[in-house]
Motif scaffolding. Structure first.
Motif, PDB file in Angstrom:
ATOM      1  N   ARG A 172     -33.374   6.654  23.648  1.00 37.74           N
ATOM      2  CA  ARG A 172     -34.146   5.639  22.924  1.00 37.74           C
ATOM      3  C   ARG A 172     -33.482   5.297  21.602  1.00 37.74           C
ATOM      4  N   LEU A 173     -33.020   6.307  20.892  1.00 39.18           N
ATOM      5  CA  LEU A 173     -32.235   6.118  19.667  1.00 39.18           C
ATOM      6  C   LEU A 173     -30.789   6.447  19.983  1.00 39.18           C
ATOM      7  N   ARG A 174     -29.877   5.709  19.421  1.00 38.47           N
ATOM      8  CA  ARG A 174     -28.462   6.051  19.569  1.00 38.47           C
ATOM      9  C   ARG A 174     -28.138   7.123  18.543  1.00 38.47           C
ATOM     10  N   ILE A 175     -27.559   8.201  19.007  1.00 38.57           N
ATOM     11  CA  ILE A 175     -27.299   9.342  18.139  1.00 38.57           C
ATOM     12  C   ILE A 175     -25.807   9.647  18.147  1.00 38.57           C
ATOM     13  N   ILE A 176     -25.219   9.738  16.954  1.00 36.08           N
ATOM     14  CA  ILE A 176     -23.839  10.154  16.782  1.00 36.08           C
ATOM     15  C   ILE A 176     -23.885  11.585  16.246  1.00 36.08           C
ATOM     16  N   HIS A 177     -23.337  12.521  16.978  1.00 38.71           N
ATOM     17  CA  HIS A 177     -23.455  13.942  16.654  1.00 38.71           C
ATOM     18  C   HIS A 177     -22.738  14.302  15.351  1.00 38.71           C
ATOM     19  N   ARG A 178     -21.519  13.897  15.157  1.00 34.35           N
ATOM     20  CA  ARG A 178     -20.689  14.089  13.973  1.00 34.35           C
ATOM     21  C   ARG A 178     -20.231  15.519  13.723  1.00 34.35           C
ATOM     22  N   ASP A 179     -20.534  16.458  14.613  1.00 31.76           N
ATOM     23  CA  ASP A 179     -20.058  17.830  14.436  1.00 31.76           C
ATOM     24  C   ASP A 179     -19.878  18.513  15.793  1.00 31.76           C
ATOM     25  N   LEU A 180     -19.292  17.789  16.729  1.00 31.56           N
ATOM     26  CA  LEU A 180     -19.104  18.351  18.057  1.00 31.56           C
ATOM     27  C   LEU A 180     -17.894  19.272  18.061  1.00 31.56           C
TER      28      LEU A 180
ATOM     29  N   LYS B 113     -24.993  22.387  27.002  1.00 32.38           N
ATOM     30  CA  LYS B 113     -26.047  21.728  26.225  1.00 32.38           C
ATOM     31  C   LYS B 113     -25.526  21.536  24.804  1.00 32.38           C
ATOM     32  N   ILE B 114     -25.517  20.318  24.335  1.00 38.37           N
ATOM     33  CA  ILE B 114     -25.053  20.029  22.982  1.00 38.37           C
ATOM     34  C   ILE B 114     -26.130  20.473  21.998  1.00 38.37           C
ATOM     35  N   SER B 115     -25.725  21.175  20.949  1.00 36.30           N
ATOM     36  CA  SER B 115     -26.692  21.695  19.974  1.00 36.30           C
ATOM     37  C   SER B 115     -26.264  21.353  18.553  1.00 36.30           C
ATOM     38  N   ASP B 116     -27.081  21.752  17.601  1.00 35.60           N
ATOM     39  CA  ASP B 116     -26.855  21.591  16.157  1.00 35.60           C
ATOM     40  C   ASP B 116     -26.684  20.130  15.756  1.00 35.60           C
ATOM     41  N   PHE B 117     -27.813  19.467  15.640  1.00 30.47           N
ATOM     42  CA  PHE B 117     -27.840  18.062  15.251  1.00 30.47           C
ATOM     43  C   PHE B 117     -28.134  17.890  13.762  1.00 30.47           C
ATOM     44  N   SER B 118     -27.776  18.902  12.961  1.00 33.02           N
ATOM     45  CA  SER B 118     -28.134  18.879  11.543  1.00 33.02           C
ATOM     46  C   SER B 118     -27.481  17.740  10.765  1.00 33.02           C
ATOM     47  N   ILE B 119     -26.288  17.305  11.149  1.00 33.14           N
ATOM     48  CA  ILE B 119     -25.651  16.198  10.426  1.00 33.14           C
ATOM     49  C   ILE B 119     -25.507  14.966  11.318  1.00 33.14           C
ATOM     50  N   ALA B 120     -26.278  14.926  12.394  1.00 36.42           N
ATOM     51  CA  ALA B 120     -26.230  13.776  13.302  1.00 36.42           C
ATOM     52  C   ALA B 120     -26.776  12.529  12.616  1.00 36.42           C
ATOM     53  N   LYS B 121     -26.350  11.393  13.086  1.00 29.52           N
ATOM     54  CA  LYS B 121     -26.801  10.099  12.559  1.00 29.52           C
ATOM     55  C   LYS B 121     -27.439   9.344  13.705  1.00 29.52           C
ATOM     56  N   SER B 122     -28.646   8.832  13.489  1.00 29.65           N
ATOM     57  CA  SER B 122     -29.306   8.057  14.543  1.00 29.65           C
ATOM     58  C   SER B 122     -29.376   6.590  14.146  1.00 29.65           C
ATOM     59  N   PHE B 123     -29.293   5.748  15.149  1.00 25.90           N
ATOM     60  CA  PHE B 123     -29.334   4.306  14.977  1.00 25.90           C
ATOM     61  C   PHE B 123     -30.432   3.751  15.857  1.00 25.90           C
ATOM     62  N   GLY B 124     -30.884   2.541  15.567  1.00 21.78           N
ATOM     63  CA  GLY B 124     -31.865   1.880  16.412  1.00 21.78           C
ATOM     64  C   GLY B 124     -31.289   1.600  17.788  1.00 21.78           C
ATOM     65  N   GLY B 125     -32.146   1.389  18.770  1.00 20.16           N
ATOM     66  CA  GLY B 125     -31.716   1.189  20.142  1.00 20.16           C
ATOM     67  C   GLY B 125     -30.747   0.052  20.346  1.00 20.16           C
TER      68      GLY B 125
ATOM     69  N   THR C 177     -21.890   4.673   6.556  1.00 14.49           N
ATOM     70  CA  THR C 177     -22.374   5.755   5.699  1.00 14.49           C
ATOM     71  C   THR C 177     -21.466   5.833   4.485  1.00 14.49           C
ATOM     72  N   ARG C 178     -21.982   6.331   3.416  1.00 20.38           N
ATOM     73  CA  ARG C 178     -21.196   6.488   2.189  1.00 20.38           C
ATOM     74  C   ARG C 178     -20.917   7.939   1.894  1.00 20.38           C
ATOM     75  N   THR C 179     -21.487   8.832   2.699  1.00 21.71           N
ATOM     76  CA  THR C 179     -21.337  10.259   2.461  1.00 21.71           C
ATOM     77  C   THR C 179     -20.258  10.815   3.381  1.00 21.71           C
ATOM     78  N   VAL C 180     -19.353  11.618   2.817  1.00 24.63           N
ATOM     79  CA  VAL C 180     -18.347  12.315   3.616  1.00 24.63           C
ATOM     80  C   VAL C 180     -19.002  13.544   4.209  1.00 24.63           C
ATOM     81  N   ILE C 181     -18.880  13.705   5.506  1.00 29.22           N
ATOM     82  CA  ILE C 181     -19.488  14.834   6.207  1.00 29.22           C
ATOM     83  C   ILE C 181     -18.371  15.774   6.652  1.00 29.22           C
ATOM     84  N   GLU C 182     -18.506  17.044   6.310  1.00 31.12           N
ATOM     85  CA  GLU C 182     -17.522  18.052   6.709  1.00 31.12           C
ATOM     86  C   GLU C 182     -18.227  19.320   7.150  1.00 31.12           C
ATOM     87  N   THR C 183     -17.558  20.067   8.034  1.00 31.45           N
ATOM     88  CA  THR C 183     -18.037  21.401   8.384  1.00 31.45           C
ATOM     89  C   THR C 183     -16.900  22.382   8.265  1.00 31.45           C
TER      90      THR C 183
END
Length: 90
Positions: free
Chosen positions: A43-51, A65-77, A84-90
């Protein structure tokens, strides 16, 4: 999950030998199906960003099973782009 995460199996030399090529292939296909679902079919488009291997859990039959969606980004359908303006790193 009974088999822990994917990195537990592929980076441990003794456990690595337990996985046949067919298992590797089926796990890769399962991860691909999961990403396709998140990007196109949910329903929402989700970009995991930490696969990574530690964020893929394996069911008792090695179904990933894909897990840990803590830094995922969701978009409308209907949304296909986002900024995004934030740099995401793990």
């Amino acid at each position: 999950m009974p088999n822990r995460s994917l990195d537990y199996l592929i980076f441990d030399q003794s456990r690595k030998k337990l996985l046949a090529w067919k298992n590797h292939f089926e796990i890769a296909l399962g991860i691909s199906r999961g990403l396709l679902y998140l990007h196109q079919n949910s329903r929402l488009r989700i970009i995991h960003r930490d696969l990574k291997a530690s964020n893929v859990l394996l069911h008792s039959e090695l179904n990933p099973k894909i897990s840990d969606f803590s830094i995922a980004k969701s978009f409308g359908g209907n949304q296909t782009e986002g900024k995004t303006r934030t740099v995401i790193e793990t």
